[in-house]
Scaffold this motif. Structure first.
Motif, mmCIF file in Angstrom:
data_model
loop_
_atom_site.group_PDB
_atom_site.id
_atom_site.type_symbol
_atom_site.label_atom_id
_atom_site.label_comp_id
_atom_site.label_asym_id
_atom_site.label_seq_id
_atom_site.Cartn_x
_atom_site.Cartn_y
_atom_site.Cartn_z
ATOM 1 N N UNK A 8 0.846 -1.201 0.000
ATOM 2 C CA UNK A 8 0.000 0.000 0.000
ATOM 3 C C UNK A 8 0.877 1.247 0.000
ATOM 4 N N UNK A 9 1.889 1.255 0.843
ATOM 5 C CA UNK A 9 2.782 2.414 0.919
ATOM 6 C C UNK A 9 3.496 2.644 -0.412
ATOM 7 N N UNK A 10 3.931 1.566 -1.051
ATOM 8 C CA UNK A 10 4.611 1.696 -2.345
ATOM 9 C C UNK A 10 3.661 2.214 -3.425
ATOM 10 N N UNK A 11 2.419 1.710 -3.444
ATOM 11 C CA UNK A 11 1.436 2.166 -4.433
ATOM 12 C C UNK A 11 1.136 3.644 -4.209
ATOM 13 N N UNK A 12 0.933 4.045 -2.973
ATOM 14 C CA UNK A 12 0.583 5.433 -2.689
ATOM 15 C C UNK A 12 1.750 6.386 -2.941
ATOM 16 N N UNK A 13 2.980 5.884 -2.917
ATOM 17 C CA UNK A 13 4.155 6.718 -3.197
ATOM 18 C C UNK A 13 4.537 6.713 -4.676
ATOM 19 N N UNK A 14 3.949 5.806 -5.463
ATOM 20 C CA UNK A 14 4.311 5.684 -6.880
ATOM 21 C C UNK A 14 3.945 6.963 -7.631
ATOM 22 N N UNK A 15 4.797 7.302 -8.605
ATOM 23 C CA UNK A 15 4.564 8.507 -9.394
ATOM 24 C C UNK A 15 4.056 8.188 -10.795
ATOM 25 N N UNK A 16 3.895 6.888 -11.082
ATOM 26 C CA UNK A 16 3.413 6.476 -12.391
ATOM 27 C C UNK A 16 3.492 4.971 -12.525
ATOM 28 N N UNK A 17 3.243 4.457 -13.733
ATOM 29 C CA UNK A 17 3.286 3.012 -13.966
ATOM 30 C C UNK A 17 4.646 2.415 -13.601
ATOM 31 N N UNK A 18 4.613 1.163 -13.096
ATOM 32 C CA UNK A 18 5.842 0.497 -12.664
ATOM 33 C C UNK A 18 5.660 -1.010 -12.823
ATOM 34 N N UNK A 19 6.469 -1.630 -13.689
ATOM 35 C CA UNK A 19 6.362 -3.073 -13.923
ATOM 36 C C UNK A 19 6.663 -3.889 -12.665
ATOM 37 N N UNK A 20 7.628 -3.456 -11.880
ATOM 38 C CA UNK A 20 7.958 -4.189 -10.663
ATOM 39 C C UNK A 20 6.783 -4.165 -9.684
ATOM 40 N N UNK A 21 6.141 -3.031 -9.579
ATOM 41 C CA UNK A 21 4.966 -2.910 -8.718
ATOM 42 C C UNK A 21 3.817 -3.759 -9.259
ATOM 43 N N UNK A 22 3.637 -3.775 -10.576
ATOM 44 C CA UNK A 22 2.630 -4.643 -11.193
ATOM 45 C C UNK A 22 2.855 -6.096 -10.766
ATOM 46 N N UNK A 26 0.455 -8.428 -8.426
ATOM 47 C CA UNK A 26 -0.051 -9.691 -8.973
ATOM 48 C C UNK A 26 0.287 -10.848 -8.045
ATOM 49 N N UNK A 27 1.502 -10.860 -7.507
ATOM 50 C CA UNK A 27 1.879 -11.918 -6.554
ATOM 51 C C UNK A 27 1.021 -11.850 -5.290
ATOM 52 N N UNK A 28 0.848 -10.645 -4.760
ATOM 53 C CA UNK A 28 0.074 -10.476 -3.520
ATOM 54 C C UNK A 28 -1.378 -10.902 -3.707
ATOM 55 N N UNK A 29 -1.913 -10.694 -4.905
ATOM 56 C CA UNK A 29 -3.292 -11.072 -5.193
ATOM 57 C C UNK A 29 -3.388 -12.495 -5.739
ATOM 58 N N UNK A 30 -2.269 -13.199 -5.743
ATOM 59 C CA UNK A 30 -2.171 -14.590 -6.177
ATOM 60 C C UNK A 30 -2.579 -14.782 -7.646
ATOM 61 N N UNK A 31 -2.157 -13.836 -8.466
ATOM 62 C CA UNK A 31 -2.354 -13.949 -9.910
ATOM 63 C C UNK A 31 -1.036 -14.450 -10.480
ATOM 64 N N UNK A 32 -1.062 -15.579 -11.136
ATOM 65 C CA UNK A 32 0.157 -16.185 -11.649
ATOM 66 C C UNK A 32 0.463 -15.626 -13.027
ATOM 67 N N UNK A 33 1.584 -14.926 -13.120
ATOM 68 C CA UNK A 33 1.994 -14.318 -14.382
ATOM 69 C C UNK A 33 3.512 -14.339 -14.490
ATOM 70 N N UNK A 34 4.032 -14.047 -15.655
ATOM 71 C CA UNK A 34 5.472 -13.835 -15.832
ATOM 72 C C UNK A 34 5.672 -12.571 -16.645
ATOM 73 N N UNK A 35 6.812 -11.966 -16.453
ATOM 74 C CA UNK A 35 7.182 -10.834 -17.290
ATOM 75 C C UNK A 35 7.361 -11.309 -18.716
ATOM 76 N N UNK A 36 7.101 -10.447 -19.626
ATOM 77 C CA UNK A 36 7.448 -10.719 -21.017
ATOM 78 C C UNK A 36 8.970 -10.752 -21.106
ATOM 79 N N UNK A 37 9.525 -11.741 -21.768
ATOM 80 C CA UNK A 37 10.976 -11.869 -21.892
ATOM 81 C C UNK A 37 11.561 -10.632 -22.565
ATOM 82 N N UNK A 38 10.804 -9.999 -23.478
ATOM 83 C CA UNK A 38 11.300 -8.810 -24.151
ATOM 84 C C UNK A 38 11.444 -7.637 -23.178
ATOM 85 N N UNK A 39 10.607 -7.607 -22.142
ATOM 86 C CA UNK A 39 10.639 -6.490 -21.198
ATOM 87 C C UNK A 39 11.647 -6.766 -20.086
ATOM 88 N N UNK A 40 11.533 -7.923 -19.479
ATOM 89 C CA UNK A 40 12.401 -8.251 -18.360
ATOM 90 C C UNK A 40 12.333 -9.756 -18.133
#
Length: 169
Positions: A8-22, A26-40
């Motif tokens: 919550x603190x990180x989201x409220x301090x964010x100044x814009x979109x952030x892949x690491x925060x995404x 997703x992990x905290x909400x138990x959504x299983x995903x992976x980064x696109x290899x092209x991005x990271x």
């Protein structure tokens, strides 16, 4: 629970979109995903889905709200009454009056929605950890129940007599 508070603190301090925060949301909400290899190439899940742009997209943030808080309603707003207020705000509701979570962000409406989701999930986690409310008339262990009136003993003896007589009254 402290993980949600930190998020919550990180989201409220964010100044814009952030892949690491995404990925962390997703992990905290138990959504299983992976980064696109092209991005990271750093993995954040077990399958090959692409990471939803939660911090960048109102649609993705609202889809997450509807996924993790089934049946929720939402309100998202932009505006300030005072210069010290965040520009964007969000509320997640159940029915018309039960606020599940509320959040604000000076940066984007998606971040305000994510803040509201995380506040709602933190509240749910705290409810699950607190003991259920005790009935005021229920005695605690080692205590006697509430005092009974004079006529109660007479009613108890009449009920016992009736049960011995086969219920005839």
């Amino acid at each position: 629970m402290s993980d949600l508070q930190g998020l919550i603190e990180r989201v409220e301090a964010a100044t814009g979109p952030c892949l690491e925060l995404d990925a962390d949301i997703a992990r905290a909400m138990r959504i299983t995903v992976t980064y696109s290899v092209e991005i990271n190439p750093k993995p954040c899940g077990d399958d090959f889905n692409y990471l939803p742009p939660l911090t960048a997209s109102v649609d993705a943030a609202l889809a997450l709200a509807e996924r993790v808080l089934l049946g929720c309603w939402w309100l998202v707003g932009k505006g300030q009454l005072r210069g010290t207020e965040a520009l964007y705000g969000a509320q997640l509701l159940f029915g018309s009056d039960e606020v599940l979570g509320a959040g604000e962000s000076p940066a984007t409406p998606a971040l305000a929605i994510l803040s509201a989701i995380l506040h709602a999930k933190l509240a749910q986690a705290q409810e699950q950890r607190s003991p259920p409310p005790r009935d005021q008339d229920e005695p605690r262990e080692g205590e006697q129940g509430p005092s009974r009136g004079y006529g109660d003993a007479r009613l108890d003896s009449q009920a016992a007599d009736q049960s011995q007589q086969g219920g005839a009254g």
